[in-house]
Design a protein around this motif. Structure first.
Motif, PDB file in Angstrom:
ATOM      1  N   GLU B 275       0.823  -1.210   0.000  1.00  0.00           N
ATOM      2  CA  GLU B 275       0.000   0.000   0.000  1.00  0.00           C
ATOM      3  C   GLU B 275       0.861   1.266   0.000  1.00  0.00           C
ATOM      4  O   GLU B 275       0.336   2.364  -0.059  1.00  0.00           O
ATOM      5  N   ILE B 276       2.164   1.072   0.132  1.00  0.00           N
ATOM      6  CA  ILE B 276       3.047   2.232   0.209  1.00  0.00           C
ATOM      7  C   ILE B 276       3.762   2.399  -1.119  1.00  0.00           C
ATOM      8  O   ILE B 276       4.506   1.518  -1.535  1.00  0.00           O
ATOM      9  N   PRO B 277       3.498   3.489  -1.815  1.00  0.00           N
ATOM     10  CA  PRO B 277       4.160   3.668  -3.114  1.00  0.00           C
ATOM     11  C   PRO B 277       5.669   3.806  -2.956  1.00  0.00           C
ATOM     12  O   PRO B 277       6.157   4.290  -1.929  1.00  0.00           O
ATOM     13  N   ALA B 278       6.379   3.362  -3.970  1.00  0.00           N
ATOM     14  CA  ALA B 278       7.847   3.354  -3.901  1.00  0.00           C
ATOM     15  C   ALA B 278       8.416   4.758  -3.734  1.00  0.00           C
ATOM     16  O   ALA B 278       9.450   4.945  -3.109  1.00  0.00           O
ATOM     17  N   ASP B 279       7.693   5.758  -4.289  1.00  0.00           N
ATOM     18  CA  ASP B 279       8.276   7.100  -4.243  1.00  0.00           C
ATOM     19  C   ASP B 279       8.017   7.826  -2.920  1.00  0.00           C
ATOM     20  O   ASP B 279       8.286   9.000  -2.795  1.00  0.00           O
ATOM     21  N   ALA B 281       9.486   6.937  -0.189  1.00  0.00           N
ATOM     22  CA  ALA B 281      10.731   6.840   0.587  1.00  0.00           C
ATOM     23  C   ALA B 281      11.387   8.213   0.681  1.00  0.00           C
ATOM     24  O   ALA B 281      11.298   8.988  -0.259  1.00  0.00           O
ATOM     25  N   PRO B 282      12.039   8.552   1.784  1.00  0.00           N
ATOM     26  CA  PRO B 282      12.344   7.709   2.947  1.00  0.00           C
ATOM     27  C   PRO B 282      11.207   7.647   3.983  1.00  0.00           C
ATOM     28  O   PRO B 282      11.387   7.019   5.015  1.00  0.00           O
ATOM     29  N   PHE B 283      10.062   8.274   3.703  1.00  0.00           N
ATOM     30  CA  PHE B 283       8.972   8.220   4.666  1.00  0.00           C
ATOM     31  C   PHE B 283       8.246   6.885   4.518  1.00  0.00           C
ATOM     32  O   PHE B 283       7.930   6.468   3.402  1.00  0.00           O
ATOM     33  N   ARG B 284       7.980   6.222   5.642  1.00  0.00           N
ATOM     34  CA  ARG B 284       7.296   4.932   5.579  1.00  0.00           C
ATOM     35  C   ARG B 284       6.221   4.903   6.665  1.00  0.00           C
ATOM     36  O   ARG B 284       6.543   4.849   7.851  1.00  0.00           O
ATOM     37  N   PRO B 285       4.939   5.010   6.288  1.00  0.00           N
ATOM     38  CA  PRO B 285       3.890   4.983   7.294  1.00  0.00           C
ATOM     39  C   PRO B 285       3.759   3.585   7.890  1.00  0.00           C
ATOM     40  O   PRO B 285       3.949   2.591   7.182  1.00  0.00           O
ATOM     41  N   ILE B 286       3.481   3.502   9.184  1.00  0.00           N
ATOM     42  CA  ILE B 286       3.309   2.194   9.806  1.00  0.00           C
ATOM     43  C   ILE B 286       1.863   2.003  10.235  1.00  0.00           C
ATOM     44  O   ILE B 286       1.207   1.061   9.800  1.00  0.00           O
ATOM     45  N   SER B 382       4.671  15.682   4.031  1.00  0.00           N
ATOM     46  CA  SER B 382       5.242  16.443   2.929  1.00  0.00           C
ATOM     47  C   SER B 382       6.266  17.440   3.438  1.00  0.00           C
ATOM     48  O   SER B 382       6.353  17.706   4.630  1.00  0.00           O
ATOM     49  N   SER B 383       7.037  17.971   2.498  1.00  0.00           N
ATOM     50  CA  SER B 383       7.869  19.131   2.779  1.00  0.00           C
ATOM     51  C   SER B 383       7.250  20.263   1.998  1.00  0.00           C
ATOM     52  O   SER B 383       7.058  20.142   0.790  1.00  0.00           O
ATOM     53  N   PHE B 384       6.929  21.336   2.659  1.00  0.00           N
ATOM     54  CA  PHE B 384       6.176  22.420   2.048  1.00  0.00           C
ATOM     55  C   PHE B 384       6.813  22.886   0.752  1.00  0.00           C
ATOM     56  O   PHE B 384       7.983  23.245   0.709  1.00  0.00           O
ATOM     57  N   ARG B 385       6.048  22.855  -0.311  1.00  0.00           N
ATOM     58  CA  ARG B 385       6.472  23.286  -1.648  1.00  0.00           C
ATOM     59  C   ARG B 385       7.668  22.531  -2.184  1.00  0.00           C
ATOM     60  O   ARG B 385       8.290  22.967  -3.156  1.00  0.00           O
ATOM     61  N   ILE B 386       8.037  21.439  -1.544  1.00  0.00           N
ATOM     62  CA  ILE B 386       9.172  20.695  -2.071  1.00  0.00           C
ATOM     63  C   ILE B 386       8.692  19.352  -2.583  1.00  0.00           C
ATOM     64  O   ILE B 386       8.797  19.052  -3.760  1.00  0.00           O
ATOM     65  N   ARG B 387       8.092  18.593  -1.708  1.00  0.00           N
ATOM     66  CA  ARG B 387       7.696  17.262  -2.135  1.00  0.00           C
ATOM     67  C   ARG B 387       6.624  16.715  -1.221  1.00  0.00           C
ATOM     68  O   ARG B 387       6.613  17.010  -0.023  1.00  0.00           O
ATOM     69  N   ARG B 388       5.730  15.929  -1.785  1.00  0.00           N
ATOM     70  CA  ARG B 388       4.779  15.201  -0.965  1.00  0.00           C
ATOM     71  C   ARG B 388       5.268  13.768  -0.923  1.00  0.00           C
ATOM     72  O   ARG B 388       5.407  13.130  -1.959  1.00  0.00           O
ATOM     73  N   TYR B 389       5.575  13.312   0.273  1.00  0.00           N
ATOM     74  CA  TYR B 389       6.099  11.953   0.377  1.00  0.00           C
ATOM     75  C   TYR B 389       4.985  10.933   0.332  1.00  0.00           C
ATOM     76  O   TYR B 389       5.037   9.957  -0.392  1.00  0.00           O
ATOM     77  N   PHE B 390       3.964  11.180   1.144  1.00  0.00           N
ATOM     78  CA  PHE B 390       2.929  10.169   1.261  1.00  0.00           C
ATOM     79  C   PHE B 390       1.612  10.849   1.537  1.00  0.00           C
ATOM     80  O   PHE B 390       1.550  11.844   2.266  1.00  0.00           O
ATOM     81  N   GLN B 391       0.564  10.325   0.937  1.00  0.00           N
ATOM     82  CA  GLN B 391      -0.751  10.861   1.232  1.00  0.00           C
ATOM     83  C   GLN B 391      -1.748   9.725   1.165  1.00  0.00           C
ATOM     84  O   GLN B 391      -1.697   8.887   0.285  1.00  0.00           O
ATOM     85  N   ASP B 392      -2.650   9.691   2.115  1.00  0.00           N
ATOM     86  CA  ASP B 392      -3.732   8.723   2.085  1.00  0.00           C
ATOM     87  C   ASP B 392      -4.974   9.476   2.529  1.00  0.00           C
ATOM     88  O   ASP B 392      -5.084   9.869   3.687  1.00  0.00           O
ATOM     89  N   GLU B 393      -5.860   9.727   1.581  1.00  0.00           N
ATOM     90  CA  GLU B 393      -7.029  10.557   1.897  1.00  0.00           C
ATOM     91  C   GLU B 393      -8.002   9.843   2.821  1.00  0.00           C
ATOM     92  O   GLU B 393      -8.851  10.466   3.438  1.00  0.00           O
TER      93      GLU B 393
END
Lengths: 291, 434
Positions: B275-279, B281-286, B382-393
């Motif tokens: 359920e965790i997309p490869a992109d 990383a390095p954030f990994r929700p548990i 996410s990092s503001f205006r840099i990248r969204r690591y993970f999102q699950d609505e």
């Protein structure tokens, strides 16, 4: 004003989307239906090519011209290669024109599908449109560079004191056919390479090497007469040999008119183009998934 | 009879996995594959399986056995989680990709808005891009000429129309891109989530345009995560889950079904590796959990008690600027609030860079905040205006029980997602009778 734009019942027969296998139909009619897209993509490629450059379209002249200067120094002055009794600069420039058209088309079109990845994964259109537009966009540069050739012909007529006399004859009309042959070859090769490049990005690495190799088996810096007569037919398997010889014959009056050997070049070009079309159409099915 | 716009029968699409991670095959892979093929053939023959059947191991059905009809003039919503197969379905229907099995019958021209601005070239001006993009979307030149003024007016970028779009702000770019797309006039329009962008004003305009399209009698397939947009624009909705069509009903019903389905009743949710997309990383929700005031993990919580929401996650490498947040939404998809773990300035400074490791970020919703009902928590790292690591609505759903809440003496539902205990003062001003 209220919109009362009611859609009329649809005329075309339903489109059936299903898995396809085996040899794909060429459906070249699609290309005709999407001719405006070909036009716009060609126009885009041309428009974008020299954006944010200082010299702009001058590059279209500068590149072959500088190549000619270098080749003249290297192959005429140093290596003393014969040039069919015409001045070496014009001898090599007349060949650099179609060669430039061909090599640029192959280099651009080979990468064209990958470059237009976002379009391919989002919207349907006949994928053939992309390499076709890419090959066509090289024509403008060709025409610009051609003007320089005309200038060179006039220059030699004036300064050689009657030794050379380059004229425009009816033979020059055949140039259209030789340009067509170069474009056919370029398109055929591009179809193969661009489709392969979608799956194997190795093509991107092979391409410069391939173009270089092809350059040396094409009589750009030397005369085709250097090849022994009994091997001429084999030499003509490279369609660009037919193109370059044709250019020199039509423009500079060198050699005899192209004969039976030209048909070898034409035949090979047709084979590359037709197989390229079938291969491309076959691979097209998975472009959006693989790219 | 002639009223059918789309018929989909047993449609399926199979992808090779690894395709997304290992973007493309190299020549070497194919060569080694070819060389080792005979060995594989013998091995599978020895193991008793049919060696001629293609290996199914690395394949995944993104869509399977999907069948439905859409009538002309119908506006059909399609909802489902990320990766449920919605986009695959739209890609097949808009001819971007071929199905692997089954078939679809399309009556009429299809226009697809899978992404606005496709084919825009940043070096070209707004005007040039209108023509280019129009042609890519399948418009005739004469058609673009005719609609040109309307497109420019809709985009509100008149004074920059001869400026290269690379100088546009992202809002201007989007407006122009949507303006071109919105002026397509196919019989069937396929729309994927394009309304989720831009500012509120522009979104309202887009929604208005979509409504017009529907009223003109076109057939529209509309994919969105925005439940209120789905509710507003569509009459009927399909719910897709794991490549299958699991539900089709009038929209209100379908949305309820979708929002209520698939959530665990335990008050906790754990993410599995697939359920965790490869992109991300390095954030990994548990995991994410809701706890009551005694710290018990529960699904149903009382509105009069504080509620703790905790998110457990790991960082496989140090991360700078990470903010981990929650959205709380109603079952209808309306946002109640958004909050990030580094909203507080002191924490913002203190956690500028988080080291690699195992973390828990938790917060407490004060008592008397939410009204009775079911809510959804979405998470965003996410990092503001840099990248969204993970999102699950739709990370987790929980129920708020209103027992003992203020106003409970009247057995009636209260409007609105909040149920604050407000300190009313009642003052007698004078006797009032004179």
């Amino acid at each position: 004003m209220a919109k009362t734009n009611i859609i009329k019942p649809i005329l075309p027969p339903p489109l059936i989307l299903r898995p396809t296998r085996g040899l794909a139909a060429l459906n070249l009619r699609d290309l005709w239906i999407y001719r405006e897209l070909i036009y716009f993509l060609t126009w885009r490629d041309i428009k974008v090519r020299y954006k944010q450059t200082f010299l702009g379209a001058t590059w279209a002249i500068l590149v072959p011209f500088l190549q000619m200067v270098v080749f003249t120094l290297l192959f005429s002055r140093v290596a003393k290669l014969p040039s069919d009794n015409v001045p070496y600069p014009i001898f090599s420039y007349a060949a650099l024109l179609p060669w430039g058209l061909f090599s640029k088309a192959v280099a651009d079109a080979g990468h064209s599908l990958v470059m237009n990845r976002n379009m391919i994964t989002k919207i349907y259109f006949p994928r053939l449109v992309i390499p076709v537009a890419s090959v066509l966009s090289g024509l403008l540069d060709f025409f610009i560079a051609f003007l320089v050739l005309i200038g060179m012909m006039i220059y030699y007529n004036v300064t050689s004191g009657g030794k050379y006399h380059f004229t425009f004859t009816t033979a020059d009309l055949t140039l259209v056919l030789f340009v067509l042959l170069a474009m056919m070859t370029a398109l055929g090769v591009s179809l193969w390479l661009s489709a392969l490049n979608v799956i194997y990005r190795d093509i991107g690495h092979i391409l410069p090497f391939l173009t270089q190799l092809w350059f040396f088996i094409t009589p750009v810096v030397y005369s085709a007469k250097e090849v022994p007569a009994q091997w001429q037919w084999l030499y003509a398997v490279n369609p660009m040999v037919g193109v370059v010889n044709g250019f020199r014959w039509a423009l500079l009056g060198t050699k005899t008119p192209p004969g039976a050997i030209l048909w070898v070049s034409v035949g090979v070009a047709v084979v590359i183009l037709v197989t390229g079309l079938f291969y491309f159409r076959g691979m097209e099915r998975t472009f959006a998934d693989e790219i | 009879m002639g009223n059918l716009a789309i018929r989909v029968v047993d449609l399926g699409k199979q992808y090779r996995i690894g395709l997304t991670i290992n973007r493309y095959r190299t020549l070497r892979d194919t060569l080694t594959d070819t060389i080792t093929a005979p060995a594989r053939w013998f091995r599978s023959a020895r193991q008793g399986s049919n060696p001629w059947s293609r290996t199914q191991k690395n394949r995944i059905w993104a869509l399977k056995d999907v069948s439905f009809d859409v009538e002309r003039g119908q506006v059909l919503g399609i909802i489902g989680r990320n990766g449920a197969g919605k986009s695959t379905l739209l890609k097949i229907l808009s001819r971007v990709t071929e199905p692997s099995e089954g078939y679809a019958e399309i009556h009429g021209r299809v226009g697809s808005l899978l992404e606005v601005g496709t084919g825009f070239h940043h070096e070209l001006t707004g005007r040039e891009n209108i023509y280019l993009n129009g042609a890519i979307l399948g418009m005739k030149r004469s058609e673009i000429d005719r609609k040109y003024d309307e497109i420019v007016a809709f985009s509100e970028v008149e004074q920059f129309i001869d400026t290269p779009v690379k100088r546009y702000s992202s809002g201007m770019y989007l407006r122009l891109a949507f303006a071109v797309a919105a002026h397509l006039e196919p019989e069937i329009l396929v729309v994927d989530e394009v309304l989720a962008v831009g500012d509120a004003e522009f979104q309202r305009k887009c929604m208005g345009k979509m409504g017009d399209v529907a009223r003109e009698g076109r057939t529209v397939l509309f994919v969105s995560h925005n439940m209120s947009a789905i509710l507003r624009l569509t009459e009927e909705t399909l719910v897709i889950d794991k490549g299958h069509m699991v539900y089709r009903a009038p929209t209100a019903q379908a949305v309820d079904y979708y929002m209520a389905s698939g959530y665990s009743q335990e008050g906790a949710r754990t993410w599995t590796a697939d359920e965790i997309p490869a992109d991300s990383a390095p954030f990994r929700p548990i995991a994410i959990r809701t706890r009551d005031r005694q710290g018990r993990v529960l699904e149903t919580l009382r509105s009069v008690d504080p509620v703790t929401i905790e998110i457990e996650y790991a960082l496989d490498a140090p991360l700078t600027g990470l903010r981990l947040g929650i959205y709380v939404l109603t079952m209808r998809g309306e946002f109640v609030f958004t909050s990030f773990d580094t909203d507080d300035l002191e924490k913002f400074e203190g956690f500028r860079t988080r080291p690699a490791g195992h973390f828990v970020s938790s917060c407490v919703l004060p008592a008397n905040l939410l009204n009775e009902g079911r809510y959804i928590i979405g998470i965003n790292a996410s990092s503001f205006r840099i990248r969204r690591y993970f999102q699950d609505e739709h990370a987790l759903a929980f129920t708020v029980d209103g027992t003992g809440a203020p106003g409970k003496q009247w057995p009636e539902p209260r409007l609105g997602p909040m149920r604050p205990a407000l300190d009313w003062k009642i003052t007698k001003v004078d006797d009032g009778v004179n």
